[in-house]
Design an enzyme around this catalytic site. Structure first.
Site, short mmCIF file in Angstrom:
data_model
loop_
_atom_site.label_atom_id
_atom_site.label_comp_id
_atom_site.label_asym_id
_atom_site.label_seq_id
_atom_site.Cartn_x
_atom_site.Cartn_y
_atom_site.Cartn_z
N ASP A 108 0.49 -1.45 0.14
CA ASP A 108 -0.16 0.56 -0.14
C ASP A 108 1.04 1.20 0.09
O ASP A 108 1.72 1.97 1.12
CB ASP A 108 -0.60 -0.06 1.24
CG ASP A 108 -1.76 1.10 1.15
OD1 ASP A 108 -1.54 1.73 0.82
OD2 ASP A 108 -2.41 0.90 2.50
N ASN A 161 2.19 4.58 -10.72
CA ASN A 161 1.19 4.88 -11.12
C ASN A 161 0.69 5.01 -10.62
O ASN A 161 -0.77 5.26 -10.60
CB ASN A 161 1.39 3.54 -12.43
CG ASN A 161 -0.22 3.59 -12.83
OD1 ASN A 161 -0.63 4.15 -14.26
ND2 ASN A 161 -0.82 2.46 -12.49
N TYR A 173 -9.21 15.75 -7.63
CA TYR A 173 -8.45 14.87 -8.51
C TYR A 173 -8.12 15.85 -9.16
O TYR A 173 -6.02 15.61 -9.30
CB TYR A 173 -9.44 14.19 -8.95
CG TYR A 173 -8.81 12.99 -10.54
CD1 TYR A 173 -7.55 11.95 -9.88
CD2 TYR A 173 -8.44 13.55 -11.53
CE1 TYR A 173 -6.90 11.23 -10.60
CE2 TYR A 173 -7.68 12.70 -12.89
CZ TYR A 173 -6.76 11.74 -12.12
OH TYR A 173 -6.36 11.08 -13.26
N LYS A 178 -3.41 15.78 -8.83
CA LYS A 178 -2.74 15.14 -10.29
C LYS A 178 -1.71 16.69 -10.62
O LYS A 178 -0.77 16.39 -10.88
CB LYS A 178 -3.02 15.63 -10.86
CG LYS A 178 -4.19 13.50 -11.15
CD LYS A 178 -3.25 12.58 -10.94
CE LYS A 178 -3.68 11.71 -10.96
NZ LYS A 178 -2.44 9.75 -11.10
N THR A 188 -10.45 1.21 -21.04
CA THR A 188 -10.33 0.75 -19.42
C THR A 188 -11.40 -0.35 -19.82
O THR A 188 -12.49 0.69 -20.32
CB THR A 188 -10.40 1.29 -18.52
OG1 THR A 188 -11.57 2.60 -18.05
CG2 THR A 188 -9.15 2.23 -18.22
#
Length: 250
Positions: A64, A91, A157, A161, A192
């Site tokens: 983790d 990643n 988010y 980023k 995806t």
């Protein structure tokens, strides 16, 4: 066949699926011994199986990235065989879901900060212990086009980023004298299973948002990771590279 990473060691966090898996496969295809790290043993094992079935070498470690001791364990595992870490792809992360800022879940934001900011920071911290000692290495952080432009409904988010890009640039300048390069990749939308589950109209709308008329394949993002990790990018450091079909251009 000439493999540009023959004899090199690589670590990929979030290596059990998507971009992480595609990148692990691409690095292994170029000869790297790849360690994939993540929280789910089953998906990591499958990545290792796919690499080995293609003739590559890989191992996995359950970790983790929000836990510093587990990050250190994953990095040390990647170093174990050859005593060095040549390539690291950070990643692992969390993108959450669409929520307007006024309704944004604090718990979701906290999880994003823990994974996308703290996790990447801890990963670089321990990767750089080895890379600084050996005087060489390439780190790639997986940011997002959301870190470069405004994306309504994804403010948390986007913030994390953008933070990854800031860490990338600052660290790149810091470690350049040690022969280490640090860059970020900023994908647009990537094909995806979640995207595949959308209806035809939703998919058409997403494709149309990209000037090239489609979203990316995970393998196309992996190609950018391979390039930034290679000697072909030997004079490239501190960049946030959009790989997004032109999504961030308008």
């Amino acid at each position: 066949m000439n493999q540009q990473f023959a004899g090199a060691s690589a670590l990929v966090t979030g290596g059990g699926s998507g971009i992480g898996r595609a990148s692990a496969l691409a690095l292994a295809a170029e000869g790297a011994l790849v360690t994939v790290a993540g929280r789910t043993a089953e998906t990591l094992k499958e990545t290792v199986r796919l690499i080995e079935a293609s003739g590559g070498s890989a191992r996995y470690v359950v970790a983790d990235i929000t836990d510093e001791a587990q990050v250190e364990k994953a990095v040390d595992a990647a170093v174990a065989d050859i005593g060095r870490l040549d390539i690291a792809l950070n990643n692992a992360g969390y993108d959450g879901e669409y929520q307007l800022t006024r309704n944004y879940s604090t718990d979701m934001l906290d999880r994003m900060i823990a994974l996308n900011v703290r996790g990447v920071f801890l990963s670089m911290k321990h990767e750089l212990r080895h890379m600084t000692a050996q005087g060489a290495g390439a780190i790639v952080n997986m940011s997002s086009g959301a870190g470069l432009i405004g994306v309504p409904g994804f403010s948390g988010y986007a913030a994390t980023k953008a933070a990854e890009i800031g860490m990338t640039k600052s660290t790149a300048v810091e470690v350049a004298p040690h022969g280490i390069r640090v860059n970020a990749v900023c994908p647009g939308l990537v094909d995806t299973p979640m995207i595949a589950a959308l209806d035809a109209d939703q998919r058409t709308s997403l494709d149309a948002a990209h000037p090239l008329g489609r979203i990316a394949r995970a393998e196309e993002i992996a190609d950018a990771v391979v390039w930034l990790s290679s000697d072909k990018a030997s004079f490239v450091t501190g960049i946030a590279l959009p790989v997004d079909g032109g999504y961030t251009v308008p």
